[in-house]
Motif scaffolding. Sequence first.
Motif, PDB file in Angstrom:
ATOM      1  N   PHE A   8     -29.626  13.104   1.905  1.00 39.01           N
ATOM      2  CA  PHE A   8     -29.946  11.825   1.584  1.00 39.01           C
ATOM      3  C   PHE A   8     -29.965  10.956   2.654  1.00 39.01           C
ATOM      4  O   PHE A   8     -29.696   9.779   2.770  1.00 39.01           O
ATOM      5  N   GLY A   9     -30.454  11.353   3.739  1.00 37.78           N
ATOM      6  CA  GLY A   9     -30.607  10.658   4.980  1.00 37.78           C
ATOM      7  C   GLY A   9     -32.141  10.251   4.714  1.00 37.78           C
ATOM      8  O   GLY A   9     -32.675  10.000   3.595  1.00 37.78           O
ATOM      9  N   LYS A  10     -32.893   9.912   5.879  1.00 39.69           N
ATOM     10  CA  LYS A  10     -34.305   9.199   6.043  1.00 39.69           C
ATOM     11  C   LYS A  10     -35.464   9.694   5.305  1.00 39.69           C
ATOM     12  O   LYS A  10     -36.159   9.503   4.148  1.00 39.69           O
ATOM     13  N   LEU A  11     -35.279  11.222   5.128  1.00 38.40           N
ATOM     14  CA  LEU A  11     -36.316  12.012   4.407  1.00 38.40           C
ATOM     15  C   LEU A  11     -35.987  12.108   3.029  1.00 38.40           C
ATOM     16  O   LEU A  11     -36.634  11.766   2.018  1.00 38.40           O
ATOM     17  N   GLY A  12     -34.750  12.406   2.665  1.00 36.64           N
ATOM     18  CA  GLY A  12     -34.170  12.464   1.247  1.00 36.64           C
ATOM     19  C   GLY A  12     -34.307  11.246   0.738  1.00 36.64           C
ATOM     20  O   GLY A  12     -34.885  11.077  -0.575  1.00 36.64           O
ATOM     21  N   GLN A  13     -34.138   9.935   1.181  1.00 35.18           N
ATOM     22  CA  GLN A  13     -34.536   8.752   0.797  1.00 35.18           C
ATOM     23  C   GLN A  13     -36.013   8.433   0.626  1.00 35.18           C
ATOM     24  O   GLN A  13     -36.411   7.861  -0.573  1.00 35.18           O
ATOM     25  N   ALA A  14     -36.798   8.944   1.380  1.00 37.49           N
ATOM     26  CA  ALA A  14     -38.188   8.592   1.282  1.00 37.49           C
ATOM     27  C   ALA A  14     -38.625   9.591   0.110  1.00 37.49           C
ATOM     28  O   ALA A  14     -39.406   8.912  -0.565  1.00 37.49           O
ATOM     29  N   LEU A  15     -38.044  10.409  -0.067  1.00 37.74           N
ATOM     30  CA  LEU A  15     -38.434  11.549  -1.181  1.00 37.74           C
ATOM     31  C   LEU A  15     -38.170  10.874  -2.615  1.00 37.74           C
ATOM     32  O   LEU A  15     -38.922  10.772  -3.446  1.00 37.74           O
ATOM     33  N   ALA A  16     -36.802  10.388  -2.452  1.00 36.74           N
ATOM     34  CA  ALA A  16     -36.411   9.444  -3.537  1.00 36.74           C
ATOM     35  C   ALA A  16     -37.369   8.444  -4.011  1.00 36.74           C
ATOM     36  O   ALA A  16     -37.792   8.111  -5.325  1.00 36.74           O
ATOM     37  N   GLU A  25     -37.392  10.988 -12.816  1.00 35.93           N
ATOM     38  CA  GLU A  25     -36.024  11.056 -12.515  1.00 35.93           C
ATOM     39  C   GLU A  25     -35.759  12.040 -11.528  1.00 35.93           C
ATOM     40  O   GLU A  25     -36.282  13.486 -11.697  1.00 35.93           O
ATOM     41  N   VAL A  26     -34.969  11.878 -10.745  1.00 35.05           N
ATOM     42  CA  VAL A  26     -34.495  12.952  -9.694  1.00 35.05           C
ATOM     43  C   VAL A  26     -32.959  13.008  -9.449  1.00 35.05           C
ATOM     44  O   VAL A  26     -32.439  11.693  -9.328  1.00 35.05           O
ATOM     45  N   SER A  27     -32.149  14.186  -9.229  1.00 36.04           N
ATOM     46  CA  SER A  27     -30.857  13.948  -8.752  1.00 36.04           C
ATOM     47  C   SER A  27     -30.905  13.903  -7.265  1.00 36.04           C
ATOM     48  O   SER A  27     -31.688  14.687  -6.559  1.00 36.04           O
ATOM     49  N   VAL A  28     -30.036  13.392  -6.630  1.00 41.34           N
ATOM     50  CA  VAL A  28     -29.762  13.569  -5.172  1.00 41.34           C
ATOM     51  C   VAL A  28     -28.440  13.910  -4.970  1.00 41.34           C
ATOM     52  O   VAL A  28     -27.373  13.461  -5.719  1.00 41.34           O
ATOM     53  N   ALA A  29     -28.241  14.606  -3.961  1.00 44.09           N
ATOM     54  CA  ALA A  29     -27.038  15.126  -3.484  1.00 44.09           C
ATOM     55  C   ALA A  29     -26.844  15.332  -2.044  1.00 44.09           C
ATOM     56  O   ALA A  29     -27.791  15.583  -1.496  1.00 44.09           O
ATOM     57  N   THR A  30     -25.696  15.208  -1.547  1.00 43.00           N
ATOM     58  CA  THR A  30     -25.322  15.753  -0.393  1.00 43.00           C
ATOM     59  C   THR A  30     -24.107  16.523  -0.352  1.00 43.00           C
ATOM     60  O   THR A  30     -23.382  16.952  -1.589  1.00 43.00           O
ATOM     61  N   THR A  31     -23.400  16.828   0.702  1.00 46.45           N
ATOM     62  CA  THR A  31     -22.059  17.463   0.880  1.00 46.45           C
ATOM     63  C   THR A  31     -21.011  16.542   0.446  1.00 46.45           C
ATOM     64  O   THR A  31     -19.838  17.046   0.383  1.00 46.45           O
ATOM     65  N   ARG A  32     -21.402  15.395   0.379  1.00 45.76           N
ATOM     66  CA  ARG A  32     -20.154  14.165   0.014  1.00 45.76           C
ATOM     67  C   ARG A  32     -20.253  13.874  -1.240  1.00 45.76           C
ATOM     68  O   ARG A  32     -21.134  14.332  -1.980  1.00 45.76           O
ATOM     69  N   GLU A  33     -19.138  13.062  -1.824  1.00 46.60           N
ATOM     70  CA  GLU A  33     -19.166  12.747  -2.935  1.00 46.60           C
ATOM     71  C   GLU A  33     -20.213  11.903  -3.410  1.00 46.60           C
ATOM     72  O   GLU A  33     -20.657  11.079  -2.476  1.00 46.60           O
ATOM     73  N   GLY A  47     -33.940   5.697 -11.802  1.00 41.00           N
ATOM     74  CA  GLY A  47     -33.957   6.989 -12.138  1.00 41.00           C
ATOM     75  C   GLY A  47     -33.296   7.915 -10.882  1.00 41.00           C
ATOM     76  O   GLY A  47     -33.866   9.304 -10.993  1.00 41.00           O
ATOM     77  N   ILE A  48     -32.685   7.458  -9.819  1.00 39.48           N
ATOM     78  CA  ILE A  48     -32.309   8.350  -8.789  1.00 39.48           C
ATOM     79  C   ILE A  48     -30.822   8.566  -9.144  1.00 39.48           C
ATOM     80  O   ILE A  48     -29.977   7.493  -8.999  1.00 39.48           O
ATOM     81  N   LEU A  49     -30.572   9.822  -9.344  1.00 43.33           N
ATOM     82  CA  LEU A  49     -29.243   9.815 -10.179  1.00 43.33           C
ATOM     83  C   LEU A  49     -28.480  10.754  -8.947  1.00 43.33           C
ATOM     84  O   LEU A  49     -28.410  11.954  -8.610  1.00 43.33           O
ATOM     85  N   PRO A  50     -27.200   9.997  -8.348  1.00 46.62           N
ATOM     86  CA  PRO A  50     -26.372  10.789  -7.636  1.00 46.62           C
ATOM     87  C   PRO A  50     -25.566  11.671  -8.263  1.00 46.62           C
ATOM     88  O   PRO A  50     -24.958  11.469  -9.206  1.00 46.62           O
ATOM     89  N   GLN A  51     -25.435  12.971  -7.595  1.00 45.48           N
ATOM     90  CA  GLN A  51     -24.740  13.955  -8.281  1.00 45.48           C
ATOM     91  C   GLN A  51     -23.973  14.868  -7.114  1.00 45.48           C
ATOM     92  O   GLN A  51     -24.225  14.649  -5.959  1.00 45.48           O
ATOM     93  N   THR A  52     -23.052  15.677  -7.589  1.00 47.71           N
ATOM     94  CA  THR A  52     -22.377  16.587  -6.760  1.00 47.71           C
ATOM     95  C   THR A  52     -23.482  17.674  -6.375  1.00 47.71           C
ATOM     96  O   THR A  52     -24.312  17.818  -7.064  1.00 47.71           O
ATOM     97  N   LEU A  53     -23.240  18.546  -5.289  1.00 48.28           N
ATOM     98  CA  LEU A  53     -24.022  19.480  -4.939  1.00 48.28           C
ATOM     99  C   LEU A  53     -24.331  20.405  -5.971  1.00 48.28           C
ATOM    100  O   LEU A  53     -25.258  20.785  -6.396  1.00 48.28           O
ATOM    101  N   ALA A  54     -22.946  20.876  -6.591  1.00 45.77           N
ATOM    102  CA  ALA A  54     -22.895  21.940  -7.521  1.00 45.77           C
ATOM    103  C   ALA A  54     -23.827  21.374  -8.665  1.00 45.77           C
ATOM    104  O   ALA A  54     -24.365  22.423  -9.453  1.00 45.77           O
TER     105      ALA A  54
END
Length: 200
Positions: A8-16, A25-33, A47-54
Motif C-alpha cells: 500500500f505504497g505509491k503503487l498500491g494506492q494508485a491501484l486502489a 471493492e478491493v482488499s488492501v494489505a501490507t505486513t503491518r496491521e 470500497g477500499i478494505l484494509p485487511q491483514t495479509l492472511a
Amino acid sequence: MSYAIIGFGKLGQALARAFARSGIEVSVATTREPESFASAAAAIGPGILPQTLAEAVKADIVFLAVRFESHRDVAKALPTWEGKTIIDATNAYGVPLEELGGQPSSAKVVAQAYTGGKLVKGFNHLVAAVLEQDPAVNGGRRVVFLASDDDGAAAEVAALAENLGFSPIKLGGLSEGGLLVQACGKSWGQLIFKDLVKFD
C-alpha cells in the motif's frame, strides 16, 4: 470475483484509486496491521478494505504491489496458490541478474514462488503518479500491458483492466512479452514508461 492489493505504497494506492473510481471493492494489505493504514484507505474510498495479509490473500485475484525482493515473503502467506491469479506489478530494477537464477524474466522468478497460481505480469510499466490518473484520456483509454503463460489468466486480468477503465494489450508469454515490461539489473524493458493511449 474478489480482488486484493498487497502493498500500500505509491503503487498500491494508485491501484486502489483505480478500483475506487470504478466502484469495485478491493482488499488492501501490507505486513503491518490494517489499523496502521486504515485512514489512508478510507481517504481513497469506502470500497477500499484494509485487511491483514492472511485475510487479503483469500481473494481470487491478487496484485503484488510490493518491492520485488518482498515477493517471496508474500508467497509464504499461503501453502498453495491453486485457483488464484497473481498480477505481478513488481520491478526488479537494481536486482543483479544472477539473483534471478538463470531465468530470462523476473516474472518467471515470481511465478515460481506462487506454487499452483497463475501469474500475469501487468500494471507495472507506468509510474504510480500516471497509473493513478483517470485512464480516460482525450477520448481514448490508457494502455496497460499484460504478459502471461496462461491464456485464461491473461483474459481474466484483461477483463478486469477494462472494468477499471484501461485498454489491455496482451504481449504473449512471460519469456517474450514479459521481457518488454520488466526491469532487471540496470536496464528497463522497451515498453517501460511508455504512456500510450488506445482509441477505439
